[in-house]
Design a protein around this motif. Structure first.
Motif, mmCIF file in Angstrom:
data_model
loop_
_atom_site.group_PDB
_atom_site.id
_atom_site.type_symbol
_atom_site.label_atom_id
_atom_site.label_comp_id
_atom_site.label_asym_id
_atom_site.label_seq_id
_atom_site.Cartn_x
_atom_site.Cartn_y
_atom_site.Cartn_z
ATOM 1 N N VAL A 123 43.887 23.172 34.732
ATOM 2 C CA VAL A 123 43.769 22.480 33.443
ATOM 3 C C VAL A 123 45.029 22.565 32.575
ATOM 4 C CG1 VAL A 123 41.261 22.806 33.410
ATOM 5 C CG2 VAL A 123 42.744 24.517 32.309
ATOM 6 N N LYS A 126 51.225 28.825 35.479
ATOM 7 C CA LYS A 126 50.222 28.505 36.504
ATOM 8 C C LYS A 126 50.608 27.217 37.234
ATOM 9 C CE LYS A 126 46.020 27.430 35.040
ATOM 10 N NZ LYS A 126 44.566 27.571 34.722
ATOM 11 N N THR A 175 41.161 30.844 33.871
ATOM 12 C CA THR A 175 41.509 32.073 33.159
ATOM 13 C C THR A 175 40.399 33.098 33.379
ATOM 14 O OG1 THR A 175 40.367 31.422 31.151
ATOM 15 C CG2 THR A 175 42.708 30.832 31.305
ATOM 16 N N LYS A 232 36.785 32.710 31.839
ATOM 17 C CA LYS A 232 35.870 31.597 32.114
ATOM 18 C C LYS A 232 34.842 31.854 33.200
ATOM 19 C CE LYS A 232 39.127 28.274 30.250
ATOM 20 N NZ LYS A 232 40.083 27.175 30.488
ATOM 21 N N ARG A 286 38.753 27.371 17.912
ATOM 22 C CA ARG A 286 38.413 27.016 19.300
ATOM 23 C C ARG A 286 38.596 28.245 20.169
ATOM 24 N NH1 ARG A 286 41.235 27.173 24.509
ATOM 25 N NH2 ARG A 286 39.687 26.270 25.925
ATOM 26 N N GLN A 338 37.786 29.848 24.429
ATOM 27 C CA GLN A 338 37.301 29.612 25.802
ATOM 28 C C GLN A 338 35.858 30.119 25.898
ATOM 29 O OE1 GLN A 338 40.630 30.590 28.777
ATOM 30 N NE2 GLN A 338 41.049 31.912 27.022
ATOM 31 N N PHE A 397 39.731 23.110 27.358
ATOM 32 C CA PHE A 397 41.148 23.153 27.000
ATOM 33 C C PHE A 397 41.693 21.742 26.755
ATOM 34 C CE2 PHE A 397 45.022 25.077 26.318
ATOM 35 C CZ PHE A 397 46.020 24.715 27.203
ATOM 36 N N ASN A 455 45.987 31.111 21.726
ATOM 37 C CA ASN A 455 46.409 30.857 23.090
ATOM 38 C C ASN A 455 47.807 31.430 23.289
ATOM 39 O OD1 ASN A 455 46.260 29.739 25.768
ATOM 40 N ND2 ASN A 455 44.846 28.236 24.908
ATOM 41 N N ASN A 489 50.899 27.740 26.528
ATOM 42 C CA ASN A 489 49.771 26.791 26.469
ATOM 43 C C ASN A 489 49.773 26.009 25.167
ATOM 44 O OD1 ASN A 489 48.746 27.314 28.983
ATOM 45 N ND2 ASN A 489 47.194 28.749 28.262
ATOM 46 N N TYR A 496 45.030 34.627 34.995
ATOM 47 C CA TYR A 496 44.195 33.794 35.854
ATOM 48 C C TYR A 496 43.722 34.533 37.098
ATOM 49 C CZ TYR A 496 46.763 30.508 32.973
ATOM 50 O OH TYR A 496 47.310 29.863 31.896
HETATM 51 C C1 LMR Z 1 42.474 27.713 27.707
HETATM 52 O O1 LMR Z 1 42.647 28.100 26.557
HETATM 53 O O2 LMR Z 1 41.435 27.201 28.129
HETATM 54 C C2 LMR Z 1 43.648 27.936 28.621
HETATM 55 O O3 LMR Z 1 43.931 29.283 28.657
HETATM 56 C C3 LMR Z 1 43.497 27.334 29.947
HETATM 57 C C4 LMR Z 1 44.474 27.874 30.956
HETATM 58 O O4 LMR Z 1 44.185 27.615 32.120
HETATM 59 O O5 LMR Z 1 45.476 28.519 30.597
#
Ligand code: LMR
Length: 329
Positions: free
Chosen positions: A33, A40, A90, A93, A169, A171, A192, A209, A213, A236
Motif C-alpha cells: 500500500v 518497503k 505493517t 494490521k 487517523r 491503522q 492508508f 506516520n 510515508n 513490516y
Molecule cells: C499506514 O499508515 O497504513 C502505513 O504505515 C502503511 C504502510 O504500509 O507503511
C-alpha cells in the motif's frame, strides 16, 4: 506403421504440452500500500529482481504497489484466500486476522531505537510472533523496517495537550486506539490510501506516520505542522499464503528465501536515509513547520503515553511485553 506414427505423434503432443507446462512460470502477486520510492517499495522491487534472477525466471513476481490491487484490510483477506501470494503489512494490521500480539510494536516508546528493535525482530521473540501467523494460513517470512513516527496536524503540536480533541487517523490497531485516547484525541481507523483525501476534506484532522510515508503520500500538501515525536515504530512483516509457500518446489523456495534475505538487507540499509530525506524534502517544500520536542517536552510525551503499555498488556500479553524488555536489556 500407421499405428506407430499415431503413437509417436501422441507422445509428441504430450511431450510438448508437458514442456509447455514446465515453461509456465510460478506467479507471485505481491501487493502493498505504499509507493515504490519507500523502504518497503524498494525492498519489494529488489525481491522481484532477485527472485526472478535466482530461479532463472521460473518465478515471476508481479508487484502491485500503492494500493493498486488491494487496500489495507482487503489485502490480508486476499492473501488468506490465495488471490495474492505475498504482502508486507505493517505490524499494526494483524489484529483483524486474530494475531493481536503484533500490536505490541505499537506500544509508544517501547523501543528506544532500532538497535533495541532488532534484538526483538531478529531474535526468539520475533520468531515466536511469526509462528503465530501459521494457524491463520499465513507464513511469516521476514521483518522489514520503516521508522519511528511523527505527528502531523494543521495546528502547532508542541505538548501532548495540544492534540486534545483532534480526530486522528490510525491503522487498524487497538493499541494505537489506546494511544490516541491517552492523548485526548478521537482515533479513526482508515485505510492508508484514503488518508490524503480524508485530511483534505477534514474527515480527520491529523495523522501519525513515518516521515517517508507522510512525504510519499504528499501529506505535507494538506498538513502544515509536524512534530518529530518519534513516539512509536512502523515496520513490516513480509508474509505469504502458507499453502502456496509450503507447496513450492524446495529448490525454488530456497532461492526465494535467499532473494528475501538480500531484499531485507537493502530495506534496512535505505530505511533511515529515506526517512531523513523525506524530512529534508518537506522542509525544502516550505509548506510545513517542523517542531522538534525539547528534552523537557519529550518527557511530557513519555509521561502521557507510558501508561498505555500497562493498559494494553491484557491484549498483547504482559508476558510478551516482559520478554521484549528482557530482550532489549
Ligand atoms: C499506514 O499508515 O497504513 C502505513 O504505515 C502503511 C504502510 O504500509 O507503511
Amino acid at each position: 506403421m500407421f499405428k506407430t506414427t499415431i503413437i509417436s505423434a501422441a507422445l509428441g503432443v504430450v511431450f510438448l504440452s508437458v514442456n509447455a507446462q514446465a515453461a509456465e512460470p510460478i506467479i507471485i502477486k505481491f501487493s502493498h500500500v505504499v509507493t515504490s520510492n519507500t523502504p518497503k517499495g524498494q525492498a519489494a522491487e529488489r525481491f522481484k529482481q532477485l527472485a526472478e534472477k535466482y530461479t532463472g525466471n521460473r518465478v515471476k513476481v508481479e508487484l502491485y504497489p500503492n494500493s493498486q490491487l488491494y487496500k489495507d484490510k482487503e489485502e490480508l483477506e486476499a492473501l488468506q484466500l490465495g488471490a495474492v501470494q505475498m504482502l508486507a503489512p505493517t505490524v499494526s494490521k494483524f489484529g483483524p486476522v486474530g494475531v493481536k500480539e503484533f500490536e505490541v510494536f505499537d506500544v509508544p516508546y517501547l523501543f528506544p531505537d532500532k538497535v533495541a528493535l532488532r534484538k526483538v525482530t531478529d531474535g526468539p521473540v520475533g520468531k515466536k510472533l511469526l509462528a503465530k501467523l501459521e494457524p491463520k494460513g499465513i507464513k511469516g517470512l521476514a521483518y522489514w523496517d520503516n521508522g519511528f513516527k511523527i505527528m502531523t496536524a494543521n495546528k502547532p503540536i508542541v505538548k501532548p495537550d495540544d492534540m486534545k480533541g483532534l480526530k486522528m487517523r490510525i491503522q487498524s490497531s487497538k493499541v494505537l486506539e489506546a494511544q490516541m485516547r491517552a492523548l485526548g484525541t478521537i482515533p479513526q481507523v482508515m485505510a492508508f490510501s484514503e488518508v490524503y483525501q480524508a485530511l483534505q476534506t477534514g474527515v480527520v484532522d491529523g495523522t501519525e506516520n513515518t516521515p517517508s510515508n507522510v512525504y510519499t503520500q504528499k501529506t505535507h500538501e494538506v498538513q502544515r505542522d509536524m512534530t518529530l515525536t518519534n513516539h512509536g515504530y512502523i515496520g513490516y512483516v513480509v508474509i505469504a499464503n502458507k499453502k502456496f509457500w509450503d507447496g513450492l518446489p524446495p529448490d525454488i523456495r530456497t532461492k526465494l528465501d535467499q532473494a528475501l534475505k538480500e531484499a531485507t538487507v537493502l530495506n534496512n540499509d535505505v530505511a533511515q536515509k529515506d526517512n531523513d530525506n523525506a524530512i529534508a524534502a518537506m522542509k525544502a517544500s516550505g509548506k510545513v513547520t517542523f517542531h522538534t520536542p525539547t528534552p523537557q517536552e519529550r518527557q511530557l510525551w513519555m509521561a502521557k503515553l507510558k501508561p498505555v503499555e500497562k493498559e494494553v498488556a491484557p491484549r498483547v500479553g504482559a508476558g510478551l511485553i516482559q520478554e521484549i524488555h528482557q530482550a532489549i536489556g
